[in-house]
Design a protein around this motif. Structure first.
Motif, PDB file in Angstrom:
ATOM      1  N   GLU A   1       0.841  -1.202   0.000  1.00 39.97           N
ATOM      2  CA  GLU A   1       0.000   0.000   0.000  1.00 39.97           C
ATOM      3  C   GLU A   1       0.876   1.252   0.000  1.00 39.97           C
ATOM      4  O   GLU A   1       1.883   1.304   0.710  1.00 39.97           O
ATOM      5  N   TYR A   2       0.465   2.248  -0.779  1.00 36.86           N
ATOM      6  CA  TYR A   2       1.155   3.531  -0.745  1.00 36.86           C
ATOM      7  C   TYR A   2       0.637   4.329   0.453  1.00 36.86           C
ATOM      8  O   TYR A   2      -0.565   4.398   0.681  1.00 36.86           O
ATOM      9  N   VAL A   3       1.575   4.894   1.219  1.00 29.70           N
ATOM     10  CA  VAL A   3       1.241   5.557   2.472  1.00 29.70           C
ATOM     11  C   VAL A   3       1.851   6.955   2.483  1.00 29.70           C
ATOM     12  O   VAL A   3       3.014   7.138   2.113  1.00 29.70           O
ATOM     13  N   ASP A   4       1.066   7.938   2.939  1.00 31.95           N
ATOM     14  CA  ASP A   4       1.545   9.322   3.073  1.00 31.95           C
ATOM     15  C   ASP A   4       2.503   9.448   4.249  1.00 31.95           C
ATOM     16  O   ASP A   4       2.368   8.749   5.261  1.00 31.95           O
ATOM     17  N   ASP A   5       3.437  10.383   4.123  1.00 28.81           N
ATOM     18  CA  ASP A   5       4.320  10.778   5.213  1.00 28.81           C
ATOM     19  C   ASP A   5       3.808  12.142   5.690  1.00 28.81           C
ATOM     20  O   ASP A   5       3.798  13.099   4.925  1.00 28.81           O
ATOM     21  N   VAL A   6       3.342  12.209   6.924  1.00 29.37           N
ATOM     22  CA  VAL A   6       2.699  13.408   7.456  1.00 29.37           C
ATOM     23  C   VAL A   6       3.660  14.100   8.419  1.00 29.37           C
ATOM     24  O   VAL A   6       4.141  13.482   9.377  1.00 29.37           O
ATOM     25  N   PHE A   7       3.936  15.372   8.164  1.00 29.91           N
ATOM     26  CA  PHE A   7       4.769  16.187   9.049  1.00 29.91           C
ATOM     27  C   PHE A   7       3.862  16.938  10.008  1.00 29.91           C
ATOM     28  O   PHE A   7       2.900  17.579   9.578  1.00 29.91           O
ATOM     29  N   MET A   8       4.159  16.849  11.298  1.00 26.45           N
ATOM     30  CA  MET A   8       3.377  17.566  12.312  1.00 26.45           C
ATOM     31  C   MET A   8       4.349  18.336  13.197  1.00 26.45           C
ATOM     32  O   MET A   8       5.513  17.983  13.321  1.00 26.45           O
ATOM     33  N   GLY A   9       3.840  19.396  13.810  1.00 35.22           N
ATOM     34  CA  GLY A   9       4.682  20.177  14.697  1.00 35.22           C
ATOM     35  C   GLY A   9       3.838  21.002  15.645  1.00 35.22           C
ATOM     36  O   GLY A   9       2.623  21.106  15.495  1.00 35.22           O
ATOM     37  N   ARG A  10       4.528  21.560  16.621  1.00 36.68           N
ATOM     38  CA  ARG A  10       3.877  22.471  17.566  1.00 36.68           C
ATOM     39  C   ARG A  10       4.910  23.420  18.136  1.00 36.68           C
ATOM     40  O   ARG A  10       6.088  23.094  18.256  1.00 36.68           O
ATOM     41  N   SER A  11       4.437  24.591  18.504  1.00 38.09           N
ATOM     42  CA  SER A  11       5.292  25.578  19.147  1.00 38.09           C
ATOM     43  C   SER A  11       5.477  25.208  20.610  1.00 38.09           C
ATOM     44  O   SER A  11       4.581  24.634  21.233  1.00 38.09           O
ATOM     45  N   LEU A  12       6.627  25.547  21.150  1.00 41.50           N
ATOM     46  CA  LEU A  12       6.910  25.324  22.558  1.00 41.50           C
ATOM     47  C   LEU A  12       7.012  26.635  23.317  1.00 41.50           C
ATOM     48  O   LEU A  12       7.334  26.633  24.503  1.00 41.50           O
ATOM     49  N   VAL A  13       6.749  27.746  22.649  1.00 47.09           N
ATOM     50  CA  VAL A  13       6.821  29.067  23.314  1.00 47.09           C
ATOM     51  C   VAL A  13       5.443  29.637  23.514  1.00 47.09           C
ATOM     52  O   VAL A  13       4.487  29.240  22.919  1.00 47.09           O
TER      53      VAL A  13
END
Length: 166
Positions: free
Chosen positions: A154-166
Motif C-alpha cells: 500500500e502507498y502511504v503518506d508521510d505526514v509532518f506535524m509540529g507544535r510551538s513550545l513558546v
C-alpha cells in the motif's frame, strides 16, 4: 479496587539498552515503521546517533514499557532550536494506561528544558491512533508527502506535524 499506577517518565540510561531493544522489536509494525522488520543479529539500540540521553522511558510496575526518542532534525546550527520526535513505542500490555500521552507530554517539557522553540515529528498517514494522540497534544499537520512509502503493498503518506513550545 486500587487506582492503576501512573507511568513514571525518566531519561534513559545505558542499563536500559536491552529493555529498549526488546521493546523496539516487539512493537515493530508496518503501521508506523518504514524500515524492514528487525532480524538477528540485532543492531544495538543506542548508537553513534542515538545516545541514552536522547530517550525518555516510561516505567510501570518497575518495568520499561515505553520510550520516546528526541533528536535534532538536522545537524545545522540554524535549526538547533527545533527538536524532533524520532520514535515512540509503548508495550502492548501497557497500552490504554496513558503511557503514550505521558511520553509526549514529557517530550514537550524536556524539549523546552533543552531550549527548543518547536517540536516536530513525522507520522505515517494510516497511523490514525498516533495522529489522534499527537493532535490531542497540540500538534498540527504542517505538510504531507503523498504516497511517500510503499508498505505491505500500500502507498502511504508521510505526514509532518509540529507544535510551538513558546
Amino acid at each position: 479496587m486500587p487506582e492503576p499506577e501512573e507511568p513514571r517518565i525518566r531519561v534513559a540510561g545505558l542499563a536500559d539498552e536491552d529493555a529498549l531493544a526488546s521493546l523496539d522489536r516487539a512493537t515493530w509494525s508496518p503501521l508506523h515503521a518504514v524500515s524492514p522488520q528487525p532480524q538477528p543479529p540485532y543492531s544495538p539500540f543506542f548508537d553513534e546517533r542515538h545516545d541514552p540521553e536522547d530517550h525518555l522511558v516510561a516505567v510501570l510496575d518497575g518495568r520499561v514499557v515505553g520510550y520516546v526518542r528526541l533528536a535534532f532534525p538536522t545537524g545545522l546550527a540554524c535549526n538547533a532550536h527545533v527538536r524532533q520526535i524520532q520514535g515512540l513505542a509503548v508495550a502492548e500490555e501497557a497500552r490504554g494506561r496513558g503511557v503514550g500521552r505521558a511520553l509526549i507530554r514529557a517530550a514537550v517539557e524536556e524539549s523546552r528544558r533543552r531550549g527548543a522553540r518547536r517540536l516536530t515529528l513525522r507520522v505515517l498517514g494510516h497511523n490514525t491512533p498516533a495522529r489522534r494522540l499527537y493532535e490531542a497534544e497540540g500538534f498540527v499537520v504542517e505538510g504531507v508527502l503523498p504516497e511517500e512509502f510503499l508498505l505491505a503493498g500500500e502507498y502511504v503518506d508521510d505526514v509532518f506535524m509540529g507544535r510551538s513550545l513558546v
